[in-house]
Design an enzyme around this catalytic site. Structure first.
Site, PDB file in Angstrom:
ATOM      1  N   TYR A   1       0.858  -1.067   0.250  1.00  0.00           N
ATOM      2  CA  TYR A   1       0.088   0.224  -0.276  1.00  0.00           C
ATOM      3  C   TYR A   1       0.643   1.544  -0.066  1.00  0.00           C
ATOM      4  O   TYR A   1       1.745   1.592   0.970  1.00  0.00           O
ATOM      5  CB  TYR A   1      -1.322   0.056   1.366  1.00  0.00           C
TER       6      TYR A   1
ATOM      7  N   GLU B   1      -3.681   7.630  -4.006  1.00  0.00           N
ATOM      8  CA  GLU B   1      -3.633   6.070  -3.248  1.00  0.00           C
ATOM      9  C   GLU B   1      -3.633   5.163  -4.484  1.00  0.00           C
ATOM     10  O   GLU B   1      -3.579   5.265  -5.524  1.00  0.00           O
ATOM     11  CB  GLU B   1      -4.879   5.604  -2.615  1.00  0.00           C
TER      12      GLU B   1
END
Length: 375
Positions: free
Chosen positions: A101, A189
């Site tokens: 991530y 993101e």
């Protein structure tokens, strides 16, 4: 403002961030054609402004032309969180070793952009933070300096020990920051960033949100907007000088001033009611604003009663009263209307409403209780 995955990845690709080969498709036949162009296996992903696409059946793997067309047919037209899927992204499947991530957002308490990285990718970062908070690494960025390469390298070392992968990750993080800042984003993101068997790092899924207040200088981004019905109403309200946000209750609120609007909603909740909206008509003494505001409220089918709460400072209560009378003459309002006026020219405003047979009360508490009782 949100954009789709394929749009976010396109913006990232312009900054030199690696994304897989992919095609945007609108029909099952286009999906099949794209699959043969990309080479199997491929993944078909719904493009809607909603999370949880995989759980809802909006992401499917296909290993041949028949499966690709079938996947496109199943996803196109399906509903995910009340949104109809009208387009899908067909992307080349990756030989994945591990998922990570990477994200940038704004920490408003610290007034800084924060870079977050985690070796636990592919899941919602909020859930990962609850289960393994020690695996979420945060790096705060000085707004006057920006993300420095040594910071990006330090973050990269939280994900990899291999120096070649650290260098690749460092470059991705720096480029992602440029993408974030240059486009006035509030979120950028990559989830997941994947390591493939070929030792490549690739953005498997990307997401970007943007600051609505900066869109005036981001024409390209604004052109990507696909507004929902509620967002269209909010935009129209803004163009009329109103601040409107739809909620899920049944008491329509018309108030002047953001603070008083919040207090009004709190009071409704205190007495057991549910506000249907935040609606601030602002400080202008313009009767037309009241007409526009009333139109917004009655268009919401959930609204069963209208509560008007005005504290006159710059706003004159008699102008609000005149606007309300004008609104009732212009549009058919079958809902009960409760009005509380206080402050500048409140006496004159109450006299105007008295002659129009509109229910008035003296306090906010009375207004909230009366509105709830009339539902």
């Amino acid at each position: 403002m949100k954009i789709h995955e394929y749009q976010a990845k396109e913006l990232m690709a312009r900054e030199g961030i690696p994304i897989p080969a992919e095609r945007l498709c609108f029909t099952p036949d286009e999906v099949r054609k794209a699959a043969f162009e990309l080479g199997f296996p491929i993944v078909v992903k719904a493009q809607v402004h909603a999370g949880g696409r995989g759980k809802a059946g909006g992401v499917k793997l296909a290993r041949n032309g028949k499966e690709a067309k079938s996947a496109g047919g199943q996803i196109l037209g399906m509903t995910i969180k009340d949104l109809i899927v009208k387009k899908v992204l067909v992307t080349k499947a990756m030989n994945i070793i591990k998922e990570f991530y990477v994200g940038l957002t704004i920490d408003r308490n610290k007034q800084q952009v924060v870079l977050m990285v985690s070796p636990e990718g592919g899941v919602e970062i909020e859930e990962a933070a609850k289960i393994h908070p020690d695996l979420i690494h945060k790096f705060y960025i000085d707004p006057d300096i920006g993300l420095r390469e040594f910071q990006a390298r330090e973050a990269a070392f939280k994900l990899f020990e291999d120096i070649d992968l650290v260098r690749k990750t460092t470059r991705i993080l720096v480029n992602l920051y440029h993408c974030f800042i240059n486009r006035d984003a509030s979120l950028a993101e990559i989830n997941p960033l994947v390591l493939t068997k070929e030792n490549d790092l690739v953005v498997l899924d990307g997401k970007m949100n943007f600051d609505d207040n900066a869109l005036f200088r981001q024409k390209e981004i604004e052109d990507l907007r696909e507004a929902s019905k509620d967002e269209i109403k909010e935009i129209e309200a803004k163009n009329r000088g109103l601040t409107y946000i739809r909620l899920n209750g049944n008491i329509g609120c018309m108030v002047n001033g953001a603070g008083l609007a919040m207090a009004t909603m709190d009071l409704i909740k205190l007495y057991g009611g549910e506000p249907a909206n935040f609606l601030d008509i602002g400080g202008s003494s313009n009767p037309q604003k009241v007409v526009d505001a009333m139109q917004l409220l009655i268009e919401d089918k959930n609204v069963k009663v209208v509560m008007i709460n005005i504290f006159g400072g710059i706003t004159r209560c008699d102008d609000v009263a005149l606007g309300l009378i004008e609104a009732l003459e212009q549009i058919e309002v079958k809902l009960p209307v409760i009005v509380r006026l206080s402050g500048t020219n409140s006496h004159e405003g109450l006299e105007i409403l008295k002659h129009a047979n509109i229910v008035t009360v003296e306090t906010m508490a009375e207004a909230a209780q009366k509105a709830i009782s009339l539902i």
